[in-house]
Design an enzyme around this catalytic site. Structure first.
Site, PDB file in Angstrom:
ATOM      1  CG  LEU A  13      -1.874   1.196   1.346  1.00  0.00           C
ATOM      2  CD1 LEU A  13      -2.752   1.349   0.110  1.00  0.00           C
ATOM      3  CD2 LEU A  13      -2.732   1.058   2.605  1.00  0.00           C
ATOM      4  CE1 TYR A 126      -1.553  -8.845  10.337  1.00  0.00           C
ATOM      5  CE2 TYR A 126      -3.443 -10.192   9.710  1.00  0.00           C
ATOM      6  CZ  TYR A 126      -2.669  -9.053   9.556  1.00  0.00           C
ATOM      7  OH  TYR A 126      -3.030  -8.115   8.618  1.00  0.00           O
ATOM      8  CD1 TRP A 152      -8.488 -12.127   1.525  1.00  0.00           C
ATOM      9  CD2 TRP A 152      -9.125 -12.861  -0.491  1.00  0.00           C
ATOM     10  NE1 TRP A 152      -9.279 -13.228   1.720  1.00  0.00           N
ATOM     11  CE2 TRP A 152      -9.683 -13.701   0.498  1.00  0.00           C
ATOM     12  CE3 TRP A 152      -9.389 -13.110  -1.831  1.00  0.00           C
ATOM     13  CZ2 TRP A 152     -10.487 -14.795   0.185  1.00  0.00           C
ATOM     14  CZ3 TRP A 152     -10.202 -14.186  -2.147  1.00  0.00           C
ATOM     15  CH2 TRP A 152     -10.731 -15.035  -1.154  1.00  0.00           C
TER      16      TRP A 152
END
Length: 288
Positions: A13, A126, A152
């Site tokens: 990202l 996580y 995803w």
């Protein structure tokens, strides 16, 4: 001029934000762990002060889902404590904060797309550390701050499912891919655009949580089939059950996120997953 700190800028990202940054009239400060240790409160505070930061996009995360089971300390530092520090500084200095979270805060046992206030029940370290980070941010409650949960994630940058399928598909005649885990992929470039577009319009008294992924519903098997189809790779993809591919952490069987809230409040249109995959593979030079 808005001075934006982007943490985790070498990830998928962060790299996509960097890639489109020239389209926006912001002044960006792209950092990674070598330039800024976000688990060090004083270091982050000094960086914010020196560079007159007005907004933070926290893309940094410990995302090695299975490894986190044996590395809980570091996962917690990045996914929880660093978020706490960023939220404290955002509140103290009146800085906008956009924090990226995950579908893993849910256990994946739902039967309809998750909305933002559905009960959270993460599996594994996580998901737990990401949720603890969310809780810390909500408890501190800096003004004009939001959490975006996504799922995803893939990109032309970094390691991800799309790249793995391309590599294996070129090397093998056939692959087994899980068909009983359902969700929607997120093209990181689409999410990057949304974040940069909505920053000027973030205006809330309480931390708001939003869901974002591309549109559509599919399994990992469907995703792999479409990757091979677009790239014209002659590799047979076979459906397998999760139990045939055991992992240390149980993956969510159902990861669909309801995006109605972010679409309505910020008046955005979200691309269909196949269209975004086509674009990504074109960027990668893999569309045949």
């Amino acid at each position: 001029m808005t001075n934006i700190l982007v943490t985790g800028s070498n990830g998928q990202l962060g790299s996509e934000i960097r890639g489109i940054s020239s389209n926006y009239e912001y002044n960006f400060f792209f950092t990674d762990r070598s330039r800024l240790d976000i688990t060090n409160f004083s270091e982050v505070k000094n960086f914010i002060d020196i560079n007159n930061i007005n907004a933070i996009i926290n893309c940094a995360a410990y995302t090695a889902v299975d490894k986190a089971e044996e590395d809980e300390l570091n996962a917690d530092k990045i996914n929880h404590l660093a978020v706490k520090y960023l939220a404290e500084l955002a509140k103290e200095k009146n800085i906008k904060l956009v924090h990226i979270s995950t579908d893993y805060v849910f256990n994946g046992e739902n039967f309809k797309p998750y909305v933002e206030d559905d009960t959270t029940n993460p599996n594994g370290v996580y998901g737990t550390t990401k949720f603890t980070g969310e809780k810390a941010m909500n408890n501190i409650n800096p003004l004009n701050s939001i959490i975006i949960r996504t799922s995803w994630v893939y990109s032309s940058f970094g390691a991800n499912f799309v790249k793995t399928m391309l590599r294996l598909g070129k090397d093998k005649d056939s692959l087994g891919v899980i068909f009983d885990q359902v969700g929607t992929p997120t093209y990181a470039k689409d999410l990057a655009k949304v974040i940069l577009d909505i920053i000027p319009n973030i205006n809330n008294q309480q931390v708001e949580t939003y869901h974002y992924s591309n549109e559509g519903v599919l399994s990992w098997y469907d995703f792999a089939k479409e990757i091979m189809k677009i790239a014209k790779i002659e590799c047979k993809v076979n459906p397998i059950e999760s139990k045939e591919y055991p992992t240390p952490v149980k993956r969510p069987h159902y990861s669909l996120l309801n995006k109605s809230k972010i679409k309505k409040e910020f008046n955005i249109t979200i691309p269909y997953w196949k269209d975004s995959l086509y674009e990504c593979l074109t960027v990668m030079g893999e569309k045949k």
